[in-house]
Motif scaffolding. Structure first.
Motif, PDB file in Angstrom:
ATOM      1  N   ASN A 266     -34.519 -31.254  22.769  1.00  0.00           N
ATOM      2  CA  ASN A 266     -33.401 -30.097  22.502  1.00  0.00           C
ATOM      3  C   ASN A 266     -33.870 -28.716  22.629  1.00  0.00           C
ATOM      4  OD1 ASN A 266     -31.725 -32.531  22.019  1.00  0.00           O
ATOM      5  ND2 ASN A 266     -31.684 -32.154  20.059  1.00  0.00           N
ATOM      6  N   GLN A 371     -33.920 -37.972  19.058  1.00  0.00           N
ATOM      7  CA  GLN A 371     -32.782 -36.951  18.376  1.00  0.00           C
ATOM      8  C   GLN A 371     -33.072 -37.365  16.529  1.00  0.00           C
ATOM      9  OE1 GLN A 371     -31.023 -34.690  19.549  1.00  0.00           O
ATOM     10  NE2 GLN A 371     -31.655 -35.793  21.611  1.00  0.00           N
ATOM     11  N   TYR A 374     -36.012 -34.716  16.094  1.00  0.00           N
ATOM     12  CA  TYR A 374     -35.484 -33.396  16.031  1.00  0.00           C
ATOM     13  C   TYR A 374     -34.692 -33.102  14.717  1.00  0.00           C
ATOM     14  CZ  TYR A 374     -32.687 -29.183  17.331  1.00  0.00           C
ATOM     15  OH  TYR A 374     -32.060 -28.071  17.349  1.00  0.00           O
ATOM     16  N   HIS A 375     -33.943 -33.879  14.237  1.00  0.00           N
ATOM     17  CA  HIS A 375     -33.056 -33.586  13.088  1.00  0.00           C
ATOM     18  C   HIS A 375     -33.902 -34.148  11.810  1.00  0.00           C
ATOM     19  CE1 HIS A 375     -29.248 -32.655  14.993  1.00  0.00           C
ATOM     20  NE2 HIS A 375     -29.582 -33.912  15.674  1.00  0.00           N
TER      21      HIS A 375
END
Ligand code: GDP
Length: 456
Positions: A266, A371, A374-375
């Protein structure tokens, strides 16, 4: 570092080596005069600013190259001086010959960062914006480019100048009190002053806190992949990178050293470090690897712990996590080799929050893993409008400003005389000013601009 700005500097603005074109940049009062001496084409003196002209660069009778000359007449240029950019063919020979020729005609070879230094000295950019130029050039991900661009466009500077203005107002009111010392008056309402200092401190605290994320974004988020030998760390790294990079083998303990790879998720770069298996080392070489693994975990911003779901007991898992997790290190737990499980995840498998089931070998749930990475690192996501501090120098100045303002607060609560209060406010102003360059020293400038490349 040369702070004279009355001469004309020259440097290659594009990377050294051969390319389709090379841009040579001149800045200074004589930029046009010097260029005209070697330029065969139009009379540059009668041309408008921001125009481009075709012609030849000649050394006496010898034509060196066919070029395009762009004119930026002071003050409408990057440095606010006369700037000429000569686009030549990108041969190292041609570029060197043209630069030497321009130096013979009166230009001086620019020092690192000297164009940007001039832009700063001439008021085109403040210091933090000048630093953003270097960051922008070095940016290698969407997020680091965005942070640098925001700083270059003055987001941070505007915020600081609003803070400064507040403090300047109060400093001057307090100074006024000093003038009327005998009369024992208070121009600066202490309640209002206190509120303003508290508000300023809140903003400072937010900015200081943003450094952790800002720095991580600038440098890439250091992420360690750790776990027992054969858990599938190398395979997982390969699956994430979608390439065969790390060495994968069946023999326990083959990943001897650490391997670092960059993965962009991202728009943010993660620097993934594969570590040697964490277990009792059986030989010295491996012992070094294991020690390195712990060291890497201590230095990292995030941990991905991988375990073999078919070969790990609850007790082992609990022991590993107790061993690895330090303080508030964001940790993602990955249960690997789910492809080997007969049915759905059985009851024997430990269930923990923030755990993800994947098969590194079969590349199952790898996108989901990305993901989650990333989070886990950036829990609240990145607010595009929020200023992120990315520069250690700014961080230190903000921390010093904060410390001075805390003294101001203490001074209001345990009343001290106006002159001491004024001193602390001025100290805070001084540190704030260091960031944008309202307050500078030659050493500071030298330190910042010497890290630039020549031609910037
Ligand atoms: P490391 O020591 O933790 O780096 O483990 P490796 O990545 O070298 O993997 C050890 C062994 O487990 C290799 O034979 C891999 O092919 C195998 N392996 C890794 N991930 C998986 C997986 O998801 N499923 C299966 N079946 N095997 C895997």
């Amino acid at each position: 570092m040369n702070y004279l700005t009355n001469d004309t500097i020259v440097a290659l603005a594009t990377p050294a080596g051969s390319g389709a074109i090379g841009v040579i940049r001149l800045s200074g009062p004589d930029a046009l005069i010097i260029t005209q001496k070697v330029f065969k084409g139009k009379d540059l003196f009668v041309q408008a600013s921001h125009t481009v002209h075709f012609g030849h660069i000649a050394d006496g009778d010898i034509i060196l190259d066919e070029v395009l000359v762009s004119l930026f007449i002071a003050p409408r240029s990057y440095t606010r001086e006369n700037v000429v950019e000569i686009s030549c063919h990108g041969s190292a020979y041609i570029i060197e010959s043209v630069i030497k020729l321009l130096i013979r005609q009166g230009a001086r070879a620019a020092q690192p960062g000297e164009f940007t230094l001039r832009a700063f000295l001439n008021g085109q950019l403040d210091l933090s914006q000048a630093e953003a130029v270097a960051d922008l050039i070095a940016s290698n991900s969407k997020a680091s480019q965005h942070a640098a661009m925001n700083q270059l466009r003055g987001g941070f500077s505007n915020q600081l100048s609003a803070l400064r203005q507040q403090l300047v107002n109060f400093a001057s009111l307090i100074e006024l009190e000093l003038d009327f010392a005998e009369e024992d008056v208070e121009f600066a309402n202490r309640g209002q002053l206190k509120q303003a200092v508290v508000d300023t401190l809140n903003i400072l605290t937010r900015l200081i806190k943003s450094f952790e994320l800002g720095n991580a974004i600038k440098q890439g988020i250091s992420t360690v992949i750790a776990g027992r030998p054969n858990a599938g760390k190398s395979t997982l790294l390969n699956a994430l990178l979608n390439e065969e990079r790390a060495i994968v083998s069946d023999i326990a303990g083959t990943t001897r050293d650490t391997i670092e790879e960059v993965l962009n998720i991202n728009g943010v770069n993660f620097r993934l470090v594969d570590t040697a298996g964490l277990r009792e080392a059986t030989d010295t070489i491996e012992a070094i690897g294991v020690e390195k693994a712990y060291e890497k975990i201590r230095q990292s911003a995030m941990l991905i712990y991988v375990f073999d779901v078919t070969a790990t007991t609850k007790e082992q898992l609990a022991a590993d996590l107790a061993n690895l997790q330090r303080g508030d290190l964001p940790t993602l737990i990955v249960a690997n080799k789910t492809d080997l499980l007969q049915a759905d995840v059985s009851d024997d498998i430990p269930k923990i929050s923030n755990m993800l089931y994947v098969s590194a070998k079969e590349k199952q749930h790898i996108d989901e893993l990305k993901q989650r990475i990333y989070h886990t690192a950036i829990s609240d996501g990145i607010d595009e409008n929020e200023t992120l501090i990315t520069n250690v120098r700014h961080l230190e100045a903000l921390q010093k400003t904060e410390a001075s303002l805390i003294k101001v607060l203490e001074g209001i609560d345990n009343p001290i005389t106006s002159d001491f209060l004024a001193m602390d406010i001025k100290q805070a102003l001084h540190y704030l000013g260091e960031i944008t360059g309202t307050v500078t020293t030659d050493d500071l400038l030298e330190n910042i601009f010497s890290k630039f490349c020549i031609g910037k």
